[in-house]
Scaffold this motif. Structure first.
Motif, PDB file in Angstrom:
ATOM      1  N   ASP A 236       1.491  28.508  11.039  1.00  0.00           N
ATOM      2  CA  ASP A 236       0.439  27.906  10.164  1.00  0.00           C
ATOM      3  C   ASP A 236       0.312  28.806   8.821  1.00  0.00           C
ATOM      4  N   ALA A 237       1.021  28.362   7.813  1.00  0.00           N
ATOM      5  CA  ALA A 237       1.195  29.269   6.734  1.00  0.00           C
ATOM      6  C   ALA A 237       1.465  28.296   5.541  1.00  0.00           C
ATOM      7  N   ALA A 238       0.946  28.597   4.395  1.00  0.00           N
ATOM      8  CA  ALA A 238       1.120  28.245   2.916  1.00  0.00           C
ATOM      9  C   ALA A 238       0.960  29.052   2.011  1.00  0.00           C
ATOM     10  N   ILE A 239       1.508  28.891   0.889  1.00  0.00           N
ATOM     11  CA  ILE A 239       1.340  29.644  -0.475  1.00  0.00           C
ATOM     12  C   ILE A 239       0.681  28.870  -1.682  1.00  0.00           C
ATOM     13  N   ALA A 240       0.183  29.641  -2.526  1.00  0.00           N
ATOM     14  CA  ALA A 240      -0.706  29.063  -3.740  1.00  0.00           C
ATOM     15  C   ALA A 240      -0.121  29.851  -4.751  1.00  0.00           C
ATOM     16  N   GLU A 241       0.156  29.465  -5.901  1.00  0.00           N
ATOM     17  CA  GLU A 241       0.790  30.398  -7.053  1.00  0.00           C
ATOM     18  C   GLU A 241      -0.633  30.444  -8.149  1.00  0.00           C
ATOM     19  N   PRO A 242      -0.864  31.511  -8.484  1.00  0.00           N
ATOM     20  CA  PRO A 242      -2.047  32.088  -9.188  1.00  0.00           C
ATOM     21  C   PRO A 242      -1.992  31.272 -10.701  1.00  0.00           C
TER      22      PRO A 242
END
Length: 363
Positions: A236-242
């Motif tokens: 259960d994972a995700a990434i977000a770019e600053p």
């Protein structure tokens, strides 16, 4: 597949024997459930993030009570025995004789030891509630405040359409590719269980903790691993770019910078810093457990997860700690990504699976 580093106890059975038995019973008891979405009201599941488990009658079916099947140390009257067993995690452990014969779990599986452990219901550990005045945190440092640059371990989240509810989870770690850096957390913390599109604003602190829509966006959702309501999930994972790289701090609050990665092992001592329970330490009790987890949109089944219990019978995590990075004590090597649990057990993805699936590495 995780290795049985640190197996204890003797015996004539191989790790494969245990894995085969675990998988067979996992498929029988966990995957056999109907995977229909469960929603209430405006598509939000009622009580999905509560941690209390009410007293329940004997279940009508054996798989109504089993929430996990794994490989872990057998306990007798709560004490370790040094024997590895196929472990059934159940919502409620009933006294001997209280469960009808056809409903009882096996005492052994082809000669393999079996154990039954009460864990309560596993739930995804983001926190959501109707808008109200935010109470000050009573921990130090306070992860629920606005911090710049934003550190791992602090409160983050998305905006729910209509603003009837606010939510928050935990910023787990800074990860990177050869060209970019990202915030790592859970799908349900950054992408609302598959429902948010790429580009969705991510706030620090989360709006539940007083984050301001007009001034506290730090990132935008980049991508997530889709949660599947049929078959097994692995992460259960995700990434977000600053918005800018100087908005992020690689250090985990109170713990410091992660030091590479390491595979989880039985009896490994670990710690984390999360939005709700702040700093806690615990012990890995399983590195290969399949679990059913309640989310707002459906119950999702996960394979080969890490199970952790708090040190000295304390709670290791609670609602709002989803997304926390779990690290080995002493080395600060990253071990797992926290995403679910109950009042007694915490569930985490193996960090190697998370990084590989998202095609990133630790910053």
């Amino acid at each position: 597949m995780a290795k049985f580093t640190g197996l204890i106890g003797g015996g004539t059975f191989s790790p494969r024997d245990f894995r085969d038995a675990k998988r067979a019973w996992s498929e029988r008891l966990l995957l056999s459930r109907e995977a229909a979405p469960i929603t209430t009201g405006a598509g939000r599941r009622a009580g999905a993030h509560a941690t209390a488990t009410p007293t329940r009658p004997v279940p009508a079916r054996r798989n109504d009570n089993v929430v996990g099947v794994g490989i872990a140390e057998k306990l007798v009257t709560g004490k370790p025995t040094g024997v590895i067993a196929v472990k059934f995690f159940v919502k409620t452990k009933f006294p001997t004789g209280a469960v009808p014969r056809g409903m009882a779990l096996p005492k052994t599986i082809d000669g393999l030891p079996v154990d039954v452990e009460e864990s309560g219901t596993f739930r995804a550990f983001a926190r959501r509630r109707a808008r109200r005045r935010v109470q000050p945190a009573d921990t130090l440092p306070n992860p629920r405040t606005r911090i710049r640059p934003a550190p791992a371990g602090s409160s983050i989240g998305y905006r729910i359409a209509g603003d009837q509810f606010v939510m928050a989870g935990t910023f787990g770690a800074v990860v990177k590719t050869s060209r970019r850096v990202y915030i790592l957390s859970n799908n349900h913390v950054l992408a609302d269980e598959n429902r948010m599109p790429a580009g969705t604003p991510i706030y620090q602190p989360g709006l539940l903790d007083g984050g301001r829509i007009e001034s506290d966006q730090i990132a935008a959702l980049t991508r997530f691993i889709k949660l599947r309501s049929t078959g097994y999930n692995r992460i259960d994972a995700a990434i977000a770019e600053p918005l800018t790289t100087n908005l992020l701090d690689e250090e985990v609050l109170h713990i410091g910078a992660p030091n590479g990665t390491v595979s989880a092992a039985l009896d490994m001592m670990v710690h984390k810093f999360g939005r709700t329970t702040s700093y806690t330490s615990g012990r890995v009790i399983s590195i290969d457990t399949d679990v059913v987890v309640q989310y707002e949109t459906a119950d999702f089944t996960f394979e080969n997860q890490v199970v952790i219990q708090g040190a000295n019978s304390t709670m290791f995590s609670d609602s709002g700690d989803s997304g926390s990075l779990i690290l080995q004590r002493g080395t600060n090597a990253a071990v797992g990504l926290l995403f679910a649990g109950s009042s007694t057990h915490t569930i985490a993805n193996h960090i190697a699976n998370v990084l590989r699936s998202l095609r990133v590495k630790m910053a």
